[in-house]
Design an enzyme around this catalytic site. Sequence first.
Site, PDB file in Angstrom:
ATOM      1  N   GLU A  56       0.828  -1.208   0.000  1.00 64.94           N
ATOM      2  CA  GLU A  56       0.000   0.000   0.000  1.00 64.94           C
ATOM      3  C   GLU A  56       0.860   1.254   0.000  1.00 64.94           C
ATOM      4  OE1 GLU A  56      -3.259   0.520  -0.289  1.00 64.94           O
ATOM      5  OE2 GLU A  56      -3.612  -1.609  -0.576  1.00 64.94           O
ATOM      6  N   TYR A 141      -6.872   5.913   4.696  1.00 69.31           N
ATOM      7  CA  TYR A 141      -7.032   5.039   3.532  1.00 69.31           C
ATOM      8  C   TYR A 141      -6.192   3.768   3.680  1.00 69.31           C
ATOM      9  CZ  TYR A 141      -7.091   3.241  -1.155  1.00 69.31           C
ATOM     10  OH  TYR A 141      -7.251   2.400  -2.226  1.00 69.31           O
ATOM     11  N   ASP A 159     -12.136   5.519  -3.075  1.00 67.97           N
ATOM     12  CA  ASP A 159     -11.071   6.220  -3.804  1.00 67.97           C
ATOM     13  C   ASP A 159     -11.652   6.740  -5.118  1.00 67.97           C
ATOM     14  OD1 ASP A 159     -11.354   3.996  -5.364  1.00 67.97           O
ATOM     15  OD2 ASP A 159      -9.268   3.345  -5.246  1.00 67.97           O
TER      16      ASP A 159
END
Length: 316
Positions: A56, A141, A159
């Site tokens: 990520e 996020y 997103d």
Amino acid sequence: MTDAESTGERDTDTDAWTLPEELPAVREALIEWYEADHRSFPWRETDDPYAILVSEVMSQQTQLDRVIEAWENFLDRWPTTTALAEADRGDVVRFWSDHSLGYNNRAKYLHEAAEQIEGEYDGEFPDEPEELQELMGVGPYTANAVASFAFNNGDAVVDTNVKRVTYRVFGVPDDDEAFEAAANELMPEGRSRVWNNAIMELGGVACTQTPRCDEAGCPWREWCGAYQTGDFTAPDVPTQPSFEGSRRQFRGRVIRVLGEHDELPLDELGPRIRVDYTPDGTHGRDWLRGLLTDLSDDGLVRLVDRDGSTVASLQQ
Ligand code: SF4
């Protein structure tokens, strides 16, 4: 959340949208589409929170295809939080810049997060999004992504891909609260891992800025407002995507509909191609005749005039 609750009243002004009543079918269609085929990324094959966190953080700045090699090399070198916490910070930052991963601070934060896991969490990642946000450099996020993909315990991801999809399909207005509410209502409870992967995949390979509805076999065509009207604008696509893109969609649709009928007059074909078809309107007979003439020139469709109206069929 039950389906009855999920379609219940909401109380803000931006709630002039509804999700279809058959939400279970909508959800299942997407999950089936995703499970039948999807891009394969190695971090989708693991539920190790550390490996997922690294993927990520790397993919925040770098294209996914390029992340794969960097991610594999990183985990070869520092396979666990223990190994990373013991590493020299300078080596981690050097690795980052050698792999052109952008913003070297991220390497520093990742190293600090590993130290936190070792020092404060006894080597075990927390599994709640709120607690994951306590880790250095981990925002809402990323925390949610790790909670979803490692622990199947996240909220719906919101997103740009998810916004584009929900805006086009369900007419969710361009408003962050509305997007979040819609994304959460859509997600089947307790299935954040597969769901977030699936909806991001939809936005990444089908509902792209110039959408590939038919080519990608989008599972939401029957519920999609944009597919029905041909208006593919979105918050990150302020003007209609390329003429060719949407024209290609309609050509595909003509072929599919004619494949289901021996022949159809223009005014019966039109409404099956787009819901805003009106014979004398902007997207009416003239527009459809233009599309069909191209298809006829390409040898795909046959047009005949009968009793004053044009009838279309597939070229045999
Ligand atoms: S039908 Fe097309 S516009 Fe609608 S969600 Fe699918 S890919 Fe996007």
